[in-house]
Design a protein around this motif. Structure first.
Motif, short mmCIF file in Angstrom:
data_model
loop_
_atom_site.label_atom_id
_atom_site.label_comp_id
_atom_site.label_asym_id
_atom_site.label_seq_id
_atom_site.Cartn_x
_atom_site.Cartn_y
_atom_site.Cartn_z
N LEU A 215 0.82 -1.21 0.00
CA LEU A 215 0.00 0.00 0.00
C LEU A 215 0.86 1.26 0.00
O LEU A 215 0.70 2.13 -0.87
CB LEU A 215 -0.93 -0.01 1.22
N PHE A 216 1.77 1.38 0.95
CA PHE A 216 2.50 2.64 1.12
C PHE A 216 3.63 2.79 0.10
O PHE A 216 3.82 3.88 -0.45
CB PHE A 216 3.05 2.73 2.54
N TYR A 217 4.37 1.73 -0.17
CA TYR A 217 5.40 1.82 -1.21
C TYR A 217 4.77 2.08 -2.57
O TYR A 217 5.27 2.89 -3.36
CB TYR A 217 6.23 0.54 -1.26
N GLY A 218 3.67 1.39 -2.85
CA GLY A 218 2.99 1.61 -4.13
C GLY A 218 2.42 3.01 -4.25
O GLY A 218 2.53 3.65 -5.30
N ALA B 288 -7.95 19.39 -6.19
CA ALA B 288 -9.00 18.66 -5.49
C ALA B 288 -8.77 17.15 -5.57
O ALA B 288 -8.98 16.42 -4.59
CB ALA B 288 -10.37 19.01 -6.08
N GLY B 289 -8.34 16.67 -6.73
CA GLY B 289 -8.04 15.25 -6.87
C GLY B 289 -6.90 14.81 -5.97
O GLY B 289 -6.95 13.74 -5.35
N ILE B 290 -5.86 15.65 -5.86
CA ILE B 290 -4.74 15.35 -4.96
C ILE B 290 -5.22 15.27 -3.52
O ILE B 290 -4.85 14.36 -2.77
CB ILE B 290 -3.64 16.42 -5.13
N PHE B 291 -6.06 16.22 -3.13
CA PHE B 291 -6.56 16.28 -1.76
C PHE B 291 -7.40 15.06 -1.43
O PHE B 291 -7.23 14.42 -0.39
CB PHE B 291 -7.36 17.57 -1.58
N LEU B 292 -8.33 14.72 -2.31
CA LEU B 292 -9.23 13.59 -2.05
C LEU B 292 -8.49 12.26 -2.06
O LEU B 292 -8.83 11.35 -1.29
CB LEU B 292 -10.35 13.58 -3.10
N LEU B 293 -7.49 12.14 -2.91
CA LEU B 293 -6.72 10.89 -2.95
C LEU B 293 -5.95 10.67 -1.65
O LEU B 293 -5.86 9.54 -1.15
CB LEU B 293 -5.76 10.92 -4.15
N GLN B 294 -5.43 11.75 -1.10
CA GLN B 294 -4.71 11.63 0.17
C GLN B 294 -5.67 11.29 1.32
O GLN B 294 -5.33 10.52 2.21
CB GLN B 294 -3.97 12.94 0.45
N LEU B 295 -6.88 11.87 1.28
CA LEU B 295 -7.89 11.50 2.28
C LEU B 295 -8.29 10.03 2.14
O LEU B 295 -8.53 9.34 3.14
CB LEU B 295 -9.12 12.39 2.12
N GLY B 296 -8.37 9.57 0.91
CA GLY B 296 -8.71 8.17 0.68
C GLY B 296 -7.67 7.23 1.27
O GLY B 296 -8.01 6.14 1.77
N ALA C 198 -5.98 7.80 4.00
CA ALA C 198 -6.25 7.78 5.45
C ALA C 198 -7.44 6.87 5.77
O ALA C 198 -7.39 6.11 6.76
CB ALA C 198 -6.52 9.20 5.95
N VAL C 199 -8.48 6.92 4.97
CA VAL C 199 -9.65 6.06 5.19
C VAL C 199 -9.27 4.60 5.01
O VAL C 199 -9.68 3.72 5.80
CB VAL C 199 -10.79 6.46 4.24
N LEU C 200 -8.48 4.31 4.01
CA LEU C 200 -8.04 2.93 3.77
C LEU C 200 -7.18 2.43 4.92
O LEU C 200 -7.28 1.26 5.34
CB LEU C 200 -7.26 2.86 2.46
N LEU C 201 -6.33 3.30 5.45
CA LEU C 201 -5.50 2.93 6.60
C LEU C 201 -6.37 2.57 7.80
O LEU C 201 -6.12 1.57 8.50
CB LEU C 201 -4.56 4.08 6.95
N LYS C 202 -7.41 3.35 8.04
CA LYS C 202 -8.30 3.09 9.17
C LYS C 202 -9.09 1.79 8.97
O LYS C 202 -9.20 0.95 9.88
CB LYS C 202 -9.26 4.27 9.36
N LEU C 203 -9.65 1.61 7.79
CA LEU C 203 -10.52 0.46 7.56
C LEU C 203 -9.74 -0.86 7.59
O LEU C 203 -10.23 -1.86 8.14
CB LEU C 203 -11.24 0.61 6.22
N TYR C 204 -8.58 -0.88 7.02
CA TYR C 204 -7.86 -2.15 6.90
C TYR C 204 -7.06 -2.48 8.15
O TYR C 204 -7.00 -3.65 8.56
CB TYR C 204 -6.92 -2.12 5.69
N PHE C 205 -6.43 -1.50 8.77
CA PHE C 205 -5.53 -1.77 9.88
C PHE C 205 -6.17 -1.61 11.25
O PHE C 205 -5.77 -2.27 12.21
CB PHE C 205 -4.29 -0.88 9.79
N PHE C 206 -7.14 -0.72 11.37
CA PHE C 206 -7.63 -0.40 12.70
C PHE C 206 -9.13 -0.56 12.84
O PHE C 206 -9.78 0.12 13.63
CB PHE C 206 -7.22 1.03 13.08
N THR C 207 -9.71 -1.41 12.03
CA THR C 207 -11.10 -1.83 12.22
C THR C 207 -11.07 -3.27 12.74
O THR C 207 -10.75 -4.20 12.00
CB THR C 207 -11.90 -1.75 10.92
N ILE C 208 -11.35 -3.45 14.01
CA ILE C 208 -11.15 -4.72 14.69
C ILE C 208 -12.47 -5.49 14.74
O ILE C 208 -13.51 -4.94 15.16
CB ILE C 208 -10.62 -4.52 16.12
N THR C 209 -12.43 -6.70 14.27
CA THR C 209 -13.59 -7.60 14.38
C THR C 209 -13.17 -8.83 15.15
O THR C 209 -12.17 -9.49 14.82
CB THR C 209 -14.10 -7.99 12.99
N VAL C 210 -13.94 -9.18 16.17
CA VAL C 210 -13.61 -10.33 17.03
C VAL C 210 -14.70 -11.38 16.85
O VAL C 210 -15.89 -11.06 16.93
CB VAL C 210 -13.51 -9.89 18.50
#
Length: 293
Positions: free
Chosen positions: A182-185, A271-279, A281-293
């Motif tokens: 994700l981050f290197y890409g 605007a595209g640069i801004f929204l892509l960077q926000l995306g 952050a959302v991907l980081l939250k959903l994949y790494f810090f959304t915990i399901t037990v």
């Protein structure tokens, strides 16, 4: 001829075995032409491989030179081949370590100053301060640190959540793999795409400068990942949103002054640069810090 003791001496100077003195003119002196061992491959063109990290100028000129006229013949083709060899000799330097040394020529104070700039995104002075010396050292280690911090914190948060609910926990090695991809890409291909877009709109920017900007823009996600240990879902969303907003603002503000010269569509690009960077952050939250037990 005299003999004695098994040895013979020749009295006749003209007898076989004697070497008469050479007569006549002196032999011509042999002169060696100067060798050209400083260049590779050896040729009459000197200085094709220099100590500089950029391709030689004559290598660039071969792409813009016009073809010879009708009288060029075989000689013209030979000259063209020589120019192609020289160009290849210059462009092959991109595979050498020396070509990238200038982009790692920074010290600790430079890196800290540039990280500090990314924490205060509204200044908009990052590109101005790094225009003469953009580096890849800071972006590489920022991205690498974020990869391991995000993966390790996500693993730790998952572990705590399973222990809290008394459930069995298994380590997920894919977190490191997905984090690296994700981050290197992102930090590699998004600036490359933006480079092509800006070049199309006649507002070209340096590719290394864009890599430098996007690399440092990821720093804010490192403390955001550390704060995501707090087991409150709404708090994690707030942290991800603030980090994404700061990172997106940092990139957009620093590129705005440059992109505004690209015409009426500059706002869409920003605007595209801004929204892509926000995306991101959302991907980081959903994949790494959304915990399901």
């Amino acid at each position: 001829m005299m003999s004695g003791g098994g040895y013979s001496s020749l009295d006749d100077p003209k007898a076989s075995g004697s070497v008469p003195a050479a007569t006549g003119l002196d032999p011509p002196a042999i002169r060696f032409t100067d060798s050209n061992l400083q260049t590779f491959p050896p040729s009459d063109a000197r200085g094709k491989i220099s100590g500089a990290y950029r391709p030689p100028t004559d290598a660039d000129d071969t792409f813009s030179s016009k073809a010879g006229g009708g009288g060029a013949g075989a000689g013209g083709r030979g000259g063209s081949a020589g120019s192609d060899d020289a160009a290849q000799g210059g462009w092959f330097r991109i595979f050498s370590v020396a070509a990238y040394k200038p982009y790692f020529d920074v010290d600790t104070s430079d890196v800290v100053e540039r990280i500090w700039e990314s924490v205060f995104p509204f200044r908009g002075t990052f590109t101005e301060k790094t225009s003469d010396n953009p580096d890849l050292y800071g972006p590489f280690w920022t991205c690498t640190t974020l990869i391991f911090v995000a993966a390790s914190i996500a693993t730790f948060v998952t572990y705590l959540s399973h222990k809290w609910h008394k459930k069995e926990w298994n380590y997920d090695i894919n977190l490191v793999t997905w984090s690296a991809g994700l981050f290197y890409g992102y930090v590699t291909f998004v600036p490359l795409l933006l480079y092509v877009i800006l070049k199309y709109f006649s507002a070209p920017a340096g590719l290394v400068q864009l890599w430098c900007l996007y690399g440092y823009s990821l720093f804010i996600f490192i403390p955001a990942s550390l704060l995501s240990i707090v087991p409150i879902e709404i708090f994690r969303w707030v942290i991800a949103g603030v980090a994404g907003f700061m990172s997106a603002t940092f990139v957009a503000v620093n590129l705005r002054a440059h992109i505004v010269n690209s015409g009426e569509r500059w706002f869409l690009i920003v605007a595209g640069i801004f929204l892509l960077q926000l995306g991101l952050a959302v991907l980081l939250k959903l994949y790494f810090f959304t915990i399901t037990v």
